[in-house]
Structure formats: structure tokens, C-alpha cells
Design an enzyme around this catalytic site. Structure first.
Site, PDB file in Angstrom:
ATOM      1  N   LYS A  43       0.830  -1.195   0.000  1.00  0.00           N
ATOM      2  CA  LYS A  43       0.000   0.000   0.000  1.00  0.00           C
ATOM      3  C   LYS A  43       0.868   1.249   0.000  1.00  0.00           C
ATOM      4  CE  LYS A  43      -2.789  -2.322   3.396  1.00  0.00           C
ATOM      5  NZ  LYS A  43      -3.251  -2.269   4.801  1.00  0.00           N
ATOM      6  N   GLY A  44       2.135   1.086   0.353  1.00  0.00           N
ATOM      7  CA  GLY A  44       2.993   2.243   0.631  1.00  0.00           C
ATOM      8  C   GLY A  44       3.175   3.211  -0.523  1.00  0.00           C
ATOM      9  N   GLU A  99       7.115   1.969  -6.702  1.00  0.00           N
ATOM     10  CA  GLU A  99       7.351   1.464  -5.337  1.00  0.00           C
ATOM     11  C   GLU A  99       7.597   2.659  -4.409  1.00  0.00           C
ATOM     12  OE1 GLU A  99       7.020  -0.424  -2.977  1.00  0.00           O
ATOM     13  OE2 GLU A  99       8.438  -2.087  -3.029  1.00  0.00           O
ATOM     14  N   ASP A 100       7.327   2.458  -3.134  1.00  0.00           N
ATOM     15  CA  ASP A 100       7.565   3.554  -2.187  1.00  0.00           C
ATOM     16  C   ASP A 100       9.038   3.675  -1.826  1.00  0.00           C
ATOM     17  OD1 ASP A 100       7.653   1.163  -0.750  1.00  0.00           O
ATOM     18  OD2 ASP A 100       6.213   1.772   0.786  1.00  0.00           O
ATOM     19  N   ASP A 103      14.865  -0.815  -0.314  1.00  0.00           N
ATOM     20  CA  ASP A 103      15.674  -1.018   0.893  1.00  0.00           C
ATOM     21  C   ASP A 103      16.652  -2.154   0.601  1.00  0.00           C
ATOM     22  OD1 ASP A 103      16.337  -0.646   3.609  1.00  0.00           O
ATOM     23  OD2 ASP A 103      14.794  -2.003   4.308  1.00  0.00           O
ATOM     24  N   LYS A 131      17.307   3.563  -0.208  1.00  0.00           N
ATOM     25  CA  LYS A 131      18.329   3.480   0.855  1.00  0.00           C
ATOM     26  C   LYS A 131      19.448   2.593   0.328  1.00  0.00           C
ATOM     27  CE  LYS A 131      15.124   3.108   4.750  1.00  0.00           C
ATOM     28  NZ  LYS A 131      14.757   2.211   5.849  1.00  0.00           N
ATOM     29  N   PHE A 152      14.457   4.633   9.576  1.00  0.00           N
ATOM     30  CA  PHE A 152      13.095   4.155   9.314  1.00  0.00           C
ATOM     31  C   PHE A 152      12.187   5.361   9.099  1.00  0.00           C
ATOM     32  CE2 PHE A 152       8.905   2.431  10.042  1.00  0.00           C
ATOM     33  CZ  PHE A 152       8.978   1.247   9.314  1.00  0.00           C
ATOM     34  N   VAL A 153      11.568   5.421   7.927  1.00  0.00           N
ATOM     35  CA  VAL A 153      10.755   6.591   7.584  1.00  0.00           C
ATOM     36  C   VAL A 153       9.277   6.221   7.448  1.00  0.00           C
ATOM     37  CG1 VAL A 153      12.598   7.935   6.493  1.00  0.00           C
ATOM     38  CG2 VAL A 153      11.321   6.278   5.132  1.00  0.00           C
ATOM     39  N   ARG A 165       0.396   6.826   7.423  1.00  0.00           N
ATOM     40  CA  ARG A 165       0.402   6.842   5.957  1.00  0.00           C
ATOM     41  C   ARG A 165      -0.058   8.177   5.379  1.00  0.00           C
ATOM     42  NH1 ARG A 165       1.361   1.665   3.927  1.00  0.00           N
ATOM     43  NH2 ARG A 165       0.447  -0.063   5.090  1.00  0.00           N
TER      44      ARG A 165
HETATM   45  P1  5GP Z   1      13.000  -4.277   0.534  1.00  0.00           P
HETATM   46  O1  5GP Z   1      12.370  -5.536   0.055  1.00  0.00           O
HETATM   47  O2  5GP Z   1      13.695  -3.477  -0.539  1.00  0.00           O
HETATM   48  O3  5GP Z   1      13.894  -4.533   1.719  1.00  0.00           O
HETATM   49  O4  5GP Z   1      11.892  -3.397   1.193  1.00  0.00           O
HETATM   50  C1  5GP Z   1      10.921  -2.780   0.477  1.00  0.00           C
HETATM   51  C2  5GP Z   1       9.715  -2.569   1.344  1.00  0.00           C
HETATM   52  O5  5GP Z   1      10.068  -2.489   2.732  1.00  0.00           O
HETATM   53  C3  5GP Z   1       9.053  -1.262   1.039  1.00  0.00           C
HETATM   54  O6  5GP Z   1       8.083  -1.434   0.044  1.00  0.00           O
HETATM   55  C4  5GP Z   1       8.445  -0.874   2.368  1.00  0.00           C
HETATM   56  O7  5GP Z   1       7.170  -1.446   2.488  1.00  0.00           O
HETATM   57  C5  5GP Z   1       9.353  -1.503   3.401  1.00  0.00           C
HETATM   58  N1  5GP Z   1      10.314  -0.536   3.971  1.00  0.00           N
HETATM   59  C6  5GP Z   1      11.646  -0.516   3.806  1.00  0.00           C
HETATM   60  N2  5GP Z   1      12.215   0.515   4.473  1.00  0.00           N
HETATM   61  C7  5GP Z   1      11.186   1.155   5.072  1.00  0.00           C
HETATM   62  C8  5GP Z   1      11.106   2.326   5.891  1.00  0.00           C
HETATM   63  O8  5GP Z   1      12.090   3.012   6.211  1.00  0.00           O
HETATM   64  N3  5GP Z   1       9.862   2.688   6.312  1.00  0.00           N
HETATM   65  C9  5GP Z   1       8.743   1.982   5.997  1.00  0.00           C
HETATM   66  N4  5GP Z   1       7.589   2.438   6.456  1.00  0.00           N
HETATM   67  N5  5GP Z   1       8.779   0.880   5.217  1.00  0.00           N
HETATM   68  C10 5GP Z   1       9.982   0.477   4.756  1.00  0.00           C
END
Ligand code: 5GP
Length: 175
Positions: A43-44, A99-100, A103, A131, A152-153, A165
Site C-alpha cells: 500500500k505504501g 514502489e515507495d 531497501d 536506501k 526508518f521513515v 500513511r
Molecule cells: P526491501 O524488500 O527493498 O527490503 O523493502 C521494500 C519494502 O520495505 C518497502 O516497500 C516498504 O514497504 C518496506 N520498507 C523498507 N524501508 C522502510 C522504511 O524506512 N519505512 C517503511 N515504512 N517501510 C519500509
């Protein structure tokens, strides 16, 4: 009353300015192509997706895809699964996956793998936040809103246990 746990990292104004720049680049890259299938990762990404779609002038079609999230924690389980699939076919379409935040890269590399099997003409990736320090899987992203440090944001679609949100800014969530 401002929430003492929140510190603004990227303001609403900065976000909107950057979205206009990204949309102009996307329009340019799509010149002469058919409609773009914009896919929102739920949903992000929903607020970024909605604002970006309105800033793009190229014809856009919309669909939504869901992945398992972090649940109530601040770190990934490292496992991704689809919680909602697309409703439509993307075969032979230019696709923009929105994508939001990028990470570890685990979510996006999984989604790219899933979508490639649907035979789109092309897949481009747009992420509001990146990140880079946290990357575990390499992912090539075409459009990045902002590179941010490892914090963490929340806000502008991003949650902590489903809260925050609706904030207009991206904020760092403290203890
Ligand atoms: P990845 O699979 O790249 O590790 O993570 C992607 C997902 O992790 C993002 O779509 C998001 O939902 C969540 N995520 C990663 N870092 C953050 C953060 O700093 N804050 C929040 N709210 N979600 C994060």
C-alpha cells in the site's frame, strides 16, 4: 500538536517538485510509445503513485499489485509473497512499477521476476525513496525520487504498523 517522534526528512513541497521532474523524464522516455501500464505496489506507494500518475501526460493505464509487508516490525522478514495480483494482462505493454522505498531490494527483485513472466514490452521502475546502504539484492531503478540514509521513515504512504500513511511529508520515526 506535532508528534515528537517525527522529524521531517523530505517536505511535501520537495516531494511534489521532484515528482514533476520525474514525470517530465518519464514523458520524454515514452515519446512515440503506446499507453503506459502503471503498476502500484500496495500500500505504501499509493500516494506517490497517484501524484506521479497525475503529473505524467503520456496515456496511463492503472493496476495494483500487493506484496507481504513488514507487518508490525521495522525490518523485513526477507520473505516476499504476492497478496494481490494484477487484474489485467500487461503483455506487450510498457510497464512502470511504482514502489515507495527500495531497501534491501528483495521486494523489487521478486516483483520484477514475477512481472517478467507476464511478457511486458518493457519494465521500468520508479521508487520514491532509495536506501542504497541497505541493498542485499542489486536492482536497477530507472527513476529515483530521493536517496536517503539508513533510517526508518513514515508518511506519504509509508506506515509503521499501519499508522502515519496520510502524512504529507516523509518523516523519520524516532523511538
Ligand atoms: P526491501 O524488500 O527493498 O527490503 O523493502 C521494500 C519494502 O520495505 C518497502 O516497500 C516498504 O514497504 C518496506 N520498507 C523498507 N524501508 C522502510 C522504511 O524506512 N519505512 C517503511 N515504512 N517501510 C519500509
Amino acid at each position: 500538536m506535532p508528534d515528537p517522534k517525527l522529524t521531517v526528512l523530505i517536505s511535501a513541497g520537495q516531494i511534489q517538485t521532484r515528482i514533476r521532474e520525474l514525470a517530465a523524464q518519464i514523458d520524454k522516455d515514452l515519446e512515440g510509445r503506446g499507453p503506459l501500464y502503471m503498476l502500484c505496489v500496495l500500500k505504501g506507494a499509493v500516494l506517490f503513485y497517484a501524484d506521479l500518475a497525475r503529473a505524467i501526460t503520456h496515456p496511463v493505464r492503472m493496476d495494483f499489485i500487493g506484496t507481504s509487508s513488514y507487518g508490525k516490525g521495522k525490518s523485513s522478514s526477507g520473505e516476499v509473497r504476492l497478496t494481490k495480483d494484477l487484474d489485467t494482462t500487461i503483455e506487450d505493454f510498457d510497464v512502470l512499477l511504482v514502489e515507495d522505498i527500495l531497501d534491501s531490494g528483495i521486494t523489487l527483485s521478486y516483483l520484477i521476476h514475477v512481472l517478467q513472466q507476464r511478457k511486458p514490452r518493457s519494465i521500468r521502475i520508479a521508487t520514491l525513496l532509495d536506501k542504497p546502504e541497505r541493498r542485499v539484492r542489486p536492482v536497477v531503478v530507472d527513476y529515483v525520487g530521493f536517496r536517503i540514509p539508513d533510517a526508518f521513515v513514515v508518511g506519504y504512504g509509508l506506515d509503521f504498523a499501519e499508522d502515519y500513511r496520510q502524512l504529507k511529508d516523509v518523516c523519520v520515526l524516532g523511538e
